[in-house]
Design a protein around this motif. Structure first.
Motif, PDB file in Angstrom:
ATOM      1  N   MET A 172     -27.655  21.871  43.213  1.00 42.25           N
ATOM      2  CA  MET A 172     -28.224  22.718  44.268  1.00 42.25           C
ATOM      3  C   MET A 172     -27.122  23.163  45.215  1.00 42.25           C
ATOM      4  SD  MET A 172     -31.770  20.723  45.226  1.00 42.25           S
ATOM      5  CE  MET A 172     -31.036  19.094  45.237  1.00 42.25           C
ATOM      6  N   TYR A 173     -27.297  24.359  45.760  1.00 42.77           N
ATOM      7  CA  TYR A 173     -26.334  24.887  46.724  1.00 42.77           C
ATOM      8  C   TYR A 173     -27.026  25.980  47.525  1.00 42.77           C
ATOM      9  CZ  TYR A 173     -21.787  26.291  48.635  1.00 42.77           C
ATOM     10  OH  TYR A 173     -20.723  26.554  49.471  1.00 42.77           O
ATOM     11  N   ALA A 174     -26.678  26.107  48.816  1.00 41.73           N
ATOM     12  CA  ALA A 174     -27.325  27.103  49.674  1.00 41.73           C
ATOM     13  C   ALA A 174     -26.342  27.641  50.697  1.00 41.73           C
ATOM     14  CB  ALA A 174     -28.540  26.498  50.375  1.00 41.73           C
ATOM     15  N   VAL A 175     -26.537  28.917  51.069  1.00 39.09           N
ATOM     16  CA  VAL A 175     -25.711  29.552  52.093  1.00 39.09           C
ATOM     17  C   VAL A 175     -26.587  30.424  52.978  1.00 39.09           C
ATOM     18  CG1 VAL A 175     -23.650  29.604  50.613  1.00 39.09           C
ATOM     19  CG2 VAL A 175     -25.180  31.599  50.707  1.00 39.09           C
ATOM     20  N   SER A 176     -26.008  30.822  54.109  1.00 44.50           N
ATOM     21  CA  SER A 176     -26.658  31.804  54.983  1.00 44.50           C
ATOM     22  C   SER A 176     -25.649  32.868  55.355  1.00 44.50           C
ATOM     23  CB  SER A 176     -27.192  31.134  56.252  1.00 44.50           C
ATOM     24  OG  SER A 176     -26.130  30.637  57.049  1.00 44.50           O
ATOM     25  N   ASP A 179     -29.245  35.985  59.392  1.00 41.97           N
ATOM     26  CA  ASP A 179     -30.561  35.369  59.252  1.00 41.97           C
ATOM     27  C   ASP A 179     -30.964  35.153  57.796  1.00 41.97           C
ATOM     28  OD1 ASP A 179     -30.940  35.288  62.006  1.00 41.97           O
ATOM     29  OD2 ASP A 179     -31.817  37.307  62.050  1.00 41.97           O
ATOM     30  N   LEU A 180     -30.239  35.749  56.863  1.00 40.07           N
ATOM     31  CA  LEU A 180     -30.580  35.645  55.446  1.00 40.07           C
ATOM     32  C   LEU A 180     -30.092  34.303  54.874  1.00 40.07           C
ATOM     33  CD1 LEU A 180     -31.662  37.008  52.824  1.00 40.07           C
ATOM     34  CD2 LEU A 180     -29.311  37.851  52.460  1.00 40.07           C
ATOM     35  N   LYS A 181     -30.988  33.612  54.188  1.00 48.36           N
ATOM     36  CA  LYS A 181     -30.644  32.347  53.535  1.00 48.36           C
ATOM     37  C   LYS A 181     -30.939  32.467  52.043  1.00 48.36           C
ATOM     38  CE  LYS A 181     -31.978  29.806  57.717  1.00 48.36           C
ATOM     39  NZ  LYS A 181     -32.943  28.839  58.307  1.00 48.36           N
ATOM     40  N   ILE A 182     -30.026  31.932  51.238  1.00 47.37           N
ATOM     41  CA  ILE A 182     -30.195  31.976  49.780  1.00 47.37           C
ATOM     42  C   ILE A 182     -29.745  30.645  49.206  1.00 47.37           C
ATOM     43  CG2 ILE A 182     -29.378  33.009  47.625  1.00 47.37           C
ATOM     44  CD1 ILE A 182     -29.325  35.663  48.903  1.00 47.37           C
ATOM     45  N   ALA A 183     -30.588  30.086  48.315  1.00 45.22           N
ATOM     46  CA  ALA A 183     -30.283  28.810  47.665  1.00 45.22           C
ATOM     47  C   ALA A 183     -30.425  28.955  46.159  1.00 45.22           C
ATOM     48  CB  ALA A 183     -31.212  27.714  48.179  1.00 45.22           C
ATOM     49  N   ALA A 184     -29.718  28.097  45.444  1.00 42.26           N
ATOM     50  CA  ALA A 184     -29.838  28.027  43.994  1.00 42.26           C
ATOM     51  C   ALA A 184     -30.141  26.595  43.592  1.00 42.26           C
ATOM     52  CB  ALA A 184     -28.564  28.507  43.312  1.00 42.26           C
ATOM     53  N   VAL A 185     -31.056  26.446  42.651  1.00 44.11           N
ATOM     54  CA  VAL A 185     -31.355  25.165  42.007  1.00 44.11           C
ATOM     55  C   VAL A 185     -31.186  25.379  40.520  1.00 44.11           C
ATOM     56  CG1 VAL A 185     -33.108  23.403  41.599  1.00 44.11           C
ATOM     57  CG2 VAL A 185     -33.002  24.556  43.821  1.00 44.11           C
ATOM     58  N   ILE A 243     -31.649  26.386  33.046  1.00 43.54           N
ATOM     59  CA  ILE A 243     -32.745  26.997  33.792  1.00 43.54           C
ATOM     60  C   ILE A 243     -32.490  26.828  35.281  1.00 43.54           C
ATOM     61  CG2 ILE A 243     -34.490  26.823  31.993  1.00 43.54           C
ATOM     62  CD1 ILE A 243     -35.457  24.233  33.222  1.00 43.54           C
ATOM     63  N   GLY A 244     -32.921  27.799  36.066  1.00 39.89           N
ATOM     64  CA  GLY A 244     -32.661  27.704  37.498  1.00 39.89           C
ATOM     65  C   GLY A 244     -33.536  28.626  38.302  1.00 39.89           C
ATOM     66  N   ALA A 245     -33.366  28.543  39.604  1.00 38.82           N
ATOM     67  CA  ALA A 245     -34.131  29.389  40.521  1.00 38.82           C
ATOM     68  C   ALA A 245     -33.281  29.740  41.724  1.00 38.82           C
ATOM     69  CB  ALA A 245     -35.407  28.675  40.977  1.00 38.82           C
ATOM     70  N   ILE A 246     -33.417  30.966  42.162  1.00 40.15           N
ATOM     71  CA  ILE A 246     -32.871  31.441  43.430  1.00 40.15           C
ATOM     72  C   ILE A 246     -34.024  31.497  44.421  1.00 40.15           C
ATOM     73  CG2 ILE A 246     -31.838  33.396  44.649  1.00 40.15           C
ATOM     74  CD1 ILE A 246     -29.870  32.015  42.802  1.00 40.15           C
ATOM     75  N   THR A 301     -25.707  39.714  45.077  1.00 36.04           N
ATOM     76  CA  THR A 301     -24.318  39.249  44.979  1.00 36.04           C
ATOM     77  C   THR A 301     -24.208  37.791  45.413  1.00 36.04           C
ATOM     78  OG1 THR A 301     -23.484  41.489  45.375  1.00 36.04           O
ATOM     79  CG2 THR A 301     -21.963  39.668  45.781  1.00 36.04           C
ATOM     80  N   LEU A 302     -24.874  37.456  46.527  1.00 33.18           N
ATOM     81  CA  LEU A 302     -24.867  36.069  46.986  1.00 33.18           C
ATOM     82  C   LEU A 302     -25.569  35.153  45.998  1.00 33.18           C
ATOM     83  CD1 LEU A 302     -25.517  36.147  50.841  1.00 33.18           C
ATOM     84  CD2 LEU A 302     -23.541  35.167  49.665  1.00 33.18           C
ATOM     85  N   ALA A 303     -26.625  35.650  45.354  1.00 36.93           N
ATOM     86  CA  ALA A 303     -27.352  34.841  44.378  1.00 36.93           C
ATOM     87  C   ALA A 303     -26.440  34.406  43.238  1.00 36.93           C
ATOM     88  CB  ALA A 303     -28.544  35.625  43.837  1.00 36.93           C
TER      89      ALA A 303
END
Length: 319
Positions: A172-176, A179-185, A243-246, A301-303
């Protein structure tokens, strides 16, 4: 991932409305990771592998009803593991969560599975009880990466079988950015080798017996192709899948989320080689759980960046 002044690493728990839970069986070496959306989520998907095991993915299509998903399930067990969603649906129904039909609330749950039957016990797979337990775990969210949940039985570099593969897991990893937040699992169970895209260093793959490093799956794949009598059997008998999710708090439509998911696939390509083969079932969901106005190109791009980083974590955390 290079972090600029405008881009900050954040805990994945900073995404409000997302809860992550895990359940696993270390004897069977399989498990379930559930992403629960407290207020629902719009979602899209990108499927690039040749053998996906999945449930209810048409819910992510822009041409189906725009009803919010209640959960995404990532599990082991190959197609047998799809039974885990039954437990997730039971949990959600007990908590009054689902699409109101007038006679019952029907939880909307998508799921994808990895193939992990060749490690641990092949006769024990994620089931409804394990899916329910993962939801209970999400009641006290403490998301960590490693050998747990759907990543319990994951490994990479399996061209010469599991005994030479490298153990991986859940990352898992996440950034902002503002105000935009994006994470990956991600659950990393690839056929190919894994690289650090910043340095080009191979960090996982089929291990050489003398401990001197890794075989090169790409080179070995080309060698196999010369043995046409057994090539297809050798390749396709080793089922895999990443397999993953944004997950983002950006306000996007299902069509836009499908585009974000397809852009996130670049994260796979930066880290995994070969990738998206017929021996893989590679799938990526993208889910929106917020109302922040954001540019689609920035989000996509961030994803890809956070997905690539989550893949690195899935290797490093698998101790």
């Amino acid at each position: 991932m290079k972090l600029f002044d405008s881009v900050k690493e954040i805990p994945i728990t900073d995404l409000e409305g997302l809860r992550i839970g895990n359940a696993q069986d270390y004897e069977a070496m399989t498990g379930v990771t559930v992403l629960l959306f407290d207020h629902g989520a719009k979602a899209g998907i990108d499927i690039s592998g040749g053998g996906p095991a999945s449930r209810e993915t048409p819910l992510t299509s822009p041409i189906t009803a725009d009803n919010p998903l209640n959960a995404i399930v990532l599990s082991g067990g190959s197609a047998f593991g799809l039974a885990a969603s039954d437990g997730v649906m039971r949990y959600l129904e007990e908590h009054g969560i689902g699409y109101e039909t007038g006679f019952a609330k029907v939880p909307l749950v998508c799921q994808s599975c990895i193939y992990d039957l060749s490690i641990g016990r092949s006769d024990i797979r994620p089931d409804a009880a394990m899916g329910y337990a993962a939801c209970q775990d999400a009641e006290h969210p403490h998301p960590v990466s490693g050998i747990l949940g759907g990543g319990t039985g994951a490994s990479v570099g399996k061209i010469y079988g599991r005994d030479k593969a490298t153990k991986t897991g859940l990352g898992m990893y996440a950034v902002s950015i503002g105000d935009l937040k994006i994470a990956a699992v991600v659950i990393l169970n690839a056929f190919g080798d894994v690289y650090n895209p910043a340095t080009g260093e191979k960090i996982a793959g089929p291990r050489k017996p003398d401990g001197s490093g890794f075989f090169d799956t790409l080179e070995e794949l080309y060698k196999f192709s010369q043995r046409t009598d057994q090539f297809q059997h050798d390749l396709n008998s080793k089922a895999n899948t990443t397999i993953g999710a944004i997950i983002t708090n950006g306000a996007f439509s299902k069509a836009e989320l499908s585009k974000i998911a397809s852009m996130a696939r670049s994260g796979y390509a930066r880290c995994i080689n070969p990738v998206g083969t017929m021996a893989d079932g590679d799938s990526i969901y993208a889910a929106s759980i917020g109302t922040v106005e954001a540019d689609l190109n920035v989000a996509g791009t961030l994803a890809a960046e956070v997905m690539a980083e989550a893949i690195q974590v899935a290797v490093k955390a698998a101790k």
